[in-house]
Design an enzyme around this catalytic site. Structure first.
Site, PDB file in Angstrom:
ATOM      1  N   THR A   1       0.742  -1.172  -0.076  1.00  0.00           N
ATOM      2  CA  THR A   1       0.042  -0.029   0.157  1.00  0.00           C
ATOM      3  C   THR A   1       0.817   1.270   0.065  1.00  0.00           C
ATOM      4  O   THR A   1       1.917   1.047   0.515  1.00  0.00           O
ATOM      5  CB  THR A   1      -0.929   0.131   1.245  1.00  0.00           C
ATOM      6  OG1 THR A   1      -0.384   0.125   2.377  1.00  0.00           O
ATOM      7  CG2 THR A   1      -1.873  -1.130   1.116  1.00  0.00           C
ATOM      8  N   GLU A   2       0.592   2.417  -0.667  1.00  0.00           N
ATOM      9  CA  GLU A   2       0.976   3.443  -0.660  1.00  0.00           C
ATOM     10  C   GLU A   2       0.006   4.596  -0.295  1.00  0.00           C
ATOM     11  O   GLU A   2      -1.167   4.396  -0.438  1.00  0.00           O
ATOM     12  CB  GLU A   2       1.394   4.136  -2.178  1.00  0.00           C
ATOM     13  CG  GLU A   2       2.703   3.635  -2.351  1.00  0.00           C
ATOM     14  CD  GLU A   2       3.121   4.115  -3.845  1.00  0.00           C
ATOM     15  OE1 GLU A   2       4.535   4.601  -4.070  1.00  0.00           O
ATOM     16  OE2 GLU A   2       2.133   4.599  -4.721  1.00  0.00           O
ATOM     17  N   ASN A   3       0.349   5.198   0.905  1.00  0.00           N
ATOM     18  CA  ASN A   3      -0.551   6.092   1.666  1.00  0.00           C
ATOM     19  C   ASN A   3      -0.147   7.492   1.366  1.00  0.00           C
ATOM     20  O   ASN A   3       0.729   7.972   2.475  1.00  0.00           O
ATOM     21  CB  ASN A   3      -0.645   5.802   3.081  1.00  0.00           C
ATOM     22  CG  ASN A   3      -0.932   4.138   3.063  1.00  0.00           C
ATOM     23  OD1 ASN A   3      -2.166   3.850   3.399  1.00  0.00           O
ATOM     24  ND2 ASN A   3       0.004   3.303   3.508  1.00  0.00           N
TER      25      ASN A   3
ATOM     26  N   PHE B   1       1.716  11.021  -0.440  1.00  0.00           N
ATOM     27  CA  PHE B   1       3.025  11.437  -1.136  1.00  0.00           C
ATOM     28  C   PHE B   1       3.746  12.282  -0.393  1.00  0.00           C
ATOM     29  O   PHE B   1       3.014  13.523  -0.338  1.00  0.00           O
ATOM     30  CB  PHE B   1       2.901  11.454  -2.597  1.00  0.00           C
ATOM     31  CG  PHE B   1       2.456  10.214  -3.162  1.00  0.00           C
ATOM     32  CD1 PHE B   1       3.184   9.207  -3.757  1.00  0.00           C
ATOM     33  CD2 PHE B   1       1.309  10.052  -3.616  1.00  0.00           C
ATOM     34  CE1 PHE B   1       2.803   8.096  -4.493  1.00  0.00           C
ATOM     35  CE2 PHE B   1       0.684   8.912  -4.381  1.00  0.00           C
ATOM     36  CZ  PHE B   1       1.544   7.894  -4.815  1.00  0.00           C
TER      37      PHE B   1
END
Length: 132
Positions: free
Chosen positions: A46-48, A50
């Protein structure tokens, strides 16, 4: 990408977005990352937000927002795997006012060596956990 991975990604993504509220949903992506490609089980990253986006960076500095992100991940995992809350209250470890530090002693190719060191540490009163 396995069907299980896609199903977990859909559920977890939905719960994260529900928990963090008013942010732009950049969608779900798939990529050929080694950490995903080389595993033999369903896996996702997951990327939460930037940190190079000023609005996102401000949110990511907020402890409350980070807790919301964590809550979304936890709820997603609960929902994806159909986990249920335990009905019996688990005893909570006593935590003193002193700051606690975690130390990882090492990795062993032979479990017996890890268990031997663990026993020595237990005899000295240290809490020991063997993972793996």
């Amino acid at each position: 990408v396995s069907q299980a991975t896609i199903a977990y990604q859909n559920v977890i993504h939905q719960e994260i977005m529900k928990a963090i509220g008013n942010v732009r949903d950049r969608g779900k992506k798939r990529a050929n990352y080694a950490v995903l490609r080389e595993t033999r089980m369903p896996a996702l990253l997951t990327e939460n937000l930037f940190i190079d986006n000023p609005s996102d960076a401000t949110k990511l500095k907020s402890e409350q927002f980070l807790l919301q992100i964590a809550h979304g991940h936890a709820q997603g995992i609960v929902k994806a795997f159909g986990l249920k809350k335990k009905t019996k209250q688990q005893p909570q470890p006593k935590v003193s006012d002193k700051k606690l530090y975690r130390v990882q002693v090492g990795a062993f190719s032979d479990r017996k060596n890890a268990e031997k060191l663990a026993e020595e540490l237990k005899k000295k009163g240290y809490p020991v956990y063997i993972v793996g």
